[in-house]
Write a protein that holds these residues in place. Structure first.
Motif, PDB file in Angstrom:
ATOM      1  N   ARG A  33     -16.520 -22.575 -34.053  1.00  0.00           N
ATOM      2  CA  ARG A  33     -15.393 -21.815 -33.522  1.00  0.00           C
ATOM      3  C   ARG A  33     -15.481 -21.705 -32.009  1.00  0.00           C
ATOM      4  N   ARG A  94      -9.289 -20.064 -18.692  1.00  0.00           N
ATOM      5  CA  ARG A  94      -8.620 -19.286 -17.656  1.00  0.00           C
ATOM      6  C   ARG A  94      -7.242 -18.835 -18.129  1.00  0.00           C
ATOM      7  N   ASN A  95      -6.594 -19.635 -18.939  1.00  0.00           N
ATOM      8  CA  ASN A  95      -5.249 -19.282 -19.376  1.00  0.00           C
ATOM      9  C   ASN A  95      -5.235 -18.380 -20.598  1.00  0.00           C
ATOM     10  N   ARG A  96      -6.180 -18.507 -21.479  1.00  0.00           N
ATOM     11  CA  ARG A  96      -6.130 -17.745 -22.724  1.00  0.00           C
ATOM     12  C   ARG A  96      -7.244 -16.742 -22.876  1.00  0.00           C
ATOM     13  N   VAL A  97      -8.245 -16.757 -21.964  1.00  0.00           N
ATOM     14  CA  VAL A  97      -9.363 -15.822 -21.968  1.00  0.00           C
ATOM     15  C   VAL A  97     -10.066 -15.784 -23.321  1.00  0.00           C
ATOM     16  N   ASP A 100     -12.304 -19.357 -28.544  1.00  0.00           N
ATOM     17  CA  ASP A 100     -12.181 -19.488 -29.990  1.00  0.00           C
ATOM     18  C   ASP A 100     -11.248 -20.649 -30.314  1.00  0.00           C
ATOM     19  N   GLN A 103      -7.721 -20.036 -31.673  1.00  0.00           N
ATOM     20  CA  GLN A 103      -6.662 -19.514 -30.812  1.00  0.00           C
ATOM     21  C   GLN A 103      -5.968 -20.620 -30.030  1.00  0.00           C
TER      22      GLN A 103
ATOM     23  N   LEU B  87     -14.646 -12.412 -32.945  1.00  0.00           N
ATOM     24  CA  LEU B  87     -13.765 -13.430 -33.486  1.00  0.00           C
ATOM     25  C   LEU B  87     -12.972 -12.867 -34.642  1.00  0.00           C
ATOM     26  N   LYS B  88     -11.734 -13.292 -34.686  1.00  0.00           N
ATOM     27  CA  LYS B  88     -10.881 -12.860 -35.786  1.00  0.00           C
ATOM     28  C   LYS B  88     -11.409 -13.467 -37.082  1.00  0.00           C
ATOM     29  N   ARG B 190      -5.713 -12.375 -11.947  1.00  0.00           N
ATOM     30  CA  ARG B 190      -5.846 -13.498 -12.873  1.00  0.00           C
ATOM     31  C   ARG B 190      -5.258 -13.111 -14.210  1.00  0.00           C
ATOM     32  N   PRO B 192      -3.769 -13.571 -17.650  1.00  0.00           N
ATOM     33  CA  PRO B 192      -3.720 -14.675 -18.607  1.00  0.00           C
ATOM     34  C   PRO B 192      -2.293 -15.117 -18.833  1.00  0.00           C
ATOM     35  N   LEU B 193      -1.996 -16.355 -18.448  1.00  0.00           N
ATOM     36  CA  LEU B 193      -0.598 -16.795 -18.370  1.00  0.00           C
ATOM     37  C   LEU B 193       0.045 -16.937 -19.737  1.00  0.00           C
ATOM     38  N   LEU B 194      -0.720 -17.403 -20.684  1.00  0.00           N
ATOM     39  CA  LEU B 194      -0.092 -17.792 -21.948  1.00  0.00           C
ATOM     40  C   LEU B 194      -0.425 -16.838 -23.076  1.00  0.00           C
ATOM     41  N   MET B 195      -0.905 -15.655 -22.713  1.00  0.00           N
ATOM     42  CA  MET B 195      -1.366 -14.764 -23.767  1.00  0.00           C
ATOM     43  C   MET B 195      -0.229 -14.243 -24.630  1.00  0.00           C
ATOM     44  N   ARG B 197       2.067 -15.694 -25.959  1.00  0.00           N
ATOM     45  CA  ARG B 197       2.399 -16.528 -27.121  1.00  0.00           C
ATOM     46  C   ARG B 197       1.365 -16.367 -28.218  1.00  0.00           C
ATOM     47  N   ALA B 198       0.203 -15.849 -27.851  1.00  0.00           N
ATOM     48  CA  ALA B 198      -0.863 -15.747 -28.863  1.00  0.00           C
ATOM     49  C   ALA B 198      -0.484 -14.746 -29.935  1.00  0.00           C
ATOM     50  N   ASP B 199      -0.739 -15.098 -31.147  1.00  0.00           N
ATOM     51  CA  ASP B 199      -0.387 -14.188 -32.226  1.00  0.00           C
ATOM     52  C   ASP B 199      -1.630 -13.846 -33.020  1.00  0.00           C
TER      53      ASP B 199
END
Lengths: 109, 199
Positions: A33, A94-97, A100, A103, B87-88, B190, B192-195, B197-199
């Protein structure tokens, strides 16, 4: 068993070690993971392939050793792959921190 | 069985054990820093296997490139992204692992069967032994010259690509006002640009 041991550093023995290493790498690639561990598993698989090439070069192609030249090229490509892979990982982090793998679904439809 | 063959046998067994057990550790250990150091051990043991195969040049290249560069790169990446995160949970994680382990065991069985049953054309031509390094040099500059040059171009492209990908886009001056930008603020901002969209 002792007959097998007496012939041991044989081509088959090297190929078996490489096969085990490759399968461990495949398992790690599927199940990790952490994205860094995925890259490590890819390196393990590349090393397994290199062991195969070197064993064939030494046992079957002893005078021309083309396998060793191929192994050098594989090492080169592996170094390039590691550099680019870790750079992608850094920008992804950097974009998603997160690191995993579950994700990372940006490219999913 | 002479002393030389016995020594070779013992070296081979020890190195193979280190390779397989170390690889299992790389994959299975939960602490990724231990995994990275074990990976260095696996690379070194593989270099030892190359030495047993009379390939001193490739063994040296393996140590220089893998242990010296790739492993250090991986350690740096771990240091840069090593954040303790919960972690999920995934449903059916154990089932998933078992199924993939079964698939890998099947692959291993297939490979072992191929290795054991194939009639390899052994023994091949006499090994060149210590001349291997000179022979590799001849190959690289005669019949493998084009792949050699292409590999150098590939390394250059990988270097530039890694720099471009890992670069952080920071502007030295403000675009609108032309004043010098506050670097500390940029470092803090900083987001997080794409967060979202995260589900």
């Amino acid at each position: 068993m002792s007959d097998f041991l007496a012939t041991l550093p044989s081509l088959q023995a090297y190929l078996l070690v490489a096969a085990m290493l490759f399968c461990i790498g495949v398992w790690g690639l599927i199940n990790s993971r952490n994205a860094v561990r995925v890259l490590m598993s890819i390196e393990l698989m590349l090393n397994a392939v290199n062991i195969n090439l070197m064993a064939f070069s030494s046992f079957v192609d002893g005078d021309l050793i083309r396998g060793q030249v191929f192994a050098v090229f594989v090492i080169t490509v592996a170094a390039a792959e590691a550099a680019v892979g870790l750079a992608i990982l850094l920008s992804l982090y950097r974009n998603r921190v997160t690191v995993d793998m579950e994700q990372f679904n940006l490219l999913r439809w | 069985m002479t002393i030389a063959t016995t020594t070779e046998l013992i070296c081979f067994l020890v190195l193979s054990a280190v390779v397989v057990v170390g690889a299992l550790g790389v994959v299975l250990l939960s602490n990724i820093v231990y995994s990275a150091f074990l990976l260095g051990g696996v690379f070194t043991a593989v270099a030892g296997l190359y030495l047993l195969l009379n390939a001193s040049f490739v063994a040296m290249a393996q140590i220089l490139v893998y242990v010296g560069a790739v492993n250090v790169l991986i350690l740096f990446a771990i240091m840069l992204v090593n954040k303790q995160e919960d972690l999920k949970a995934i449903t059916n994680l154990t089932t998933r692992r078992m199924v993939s382990a079964g698939v890998c065991a099947g692959l291993l069985a297939l490979l072992v069967r191929v290795v054991v049953t194939t009639p390899w054309s052994l023994p091949g031509p006499a090994a060149v032994g210590e001349e291997a390094t000179a022979r590799i040099g001849e190959h690289l500059f005669t019949d493998y010259l084009l792949p050699f040059e292409v590999a150098s171009v590939l390394l250059l492209m990988a270097m530039i690509g890694a720099i471009v990908l890992a670069r952080r886009d920071v502007l030295a001056t403000d675009v609108v006002t032309g004043q010098v930008a506050d670097q500390a603020l940029i470092e803090k901002a900083r987001t997080p640009l794409l967060m979202n969209r995260a589900d």
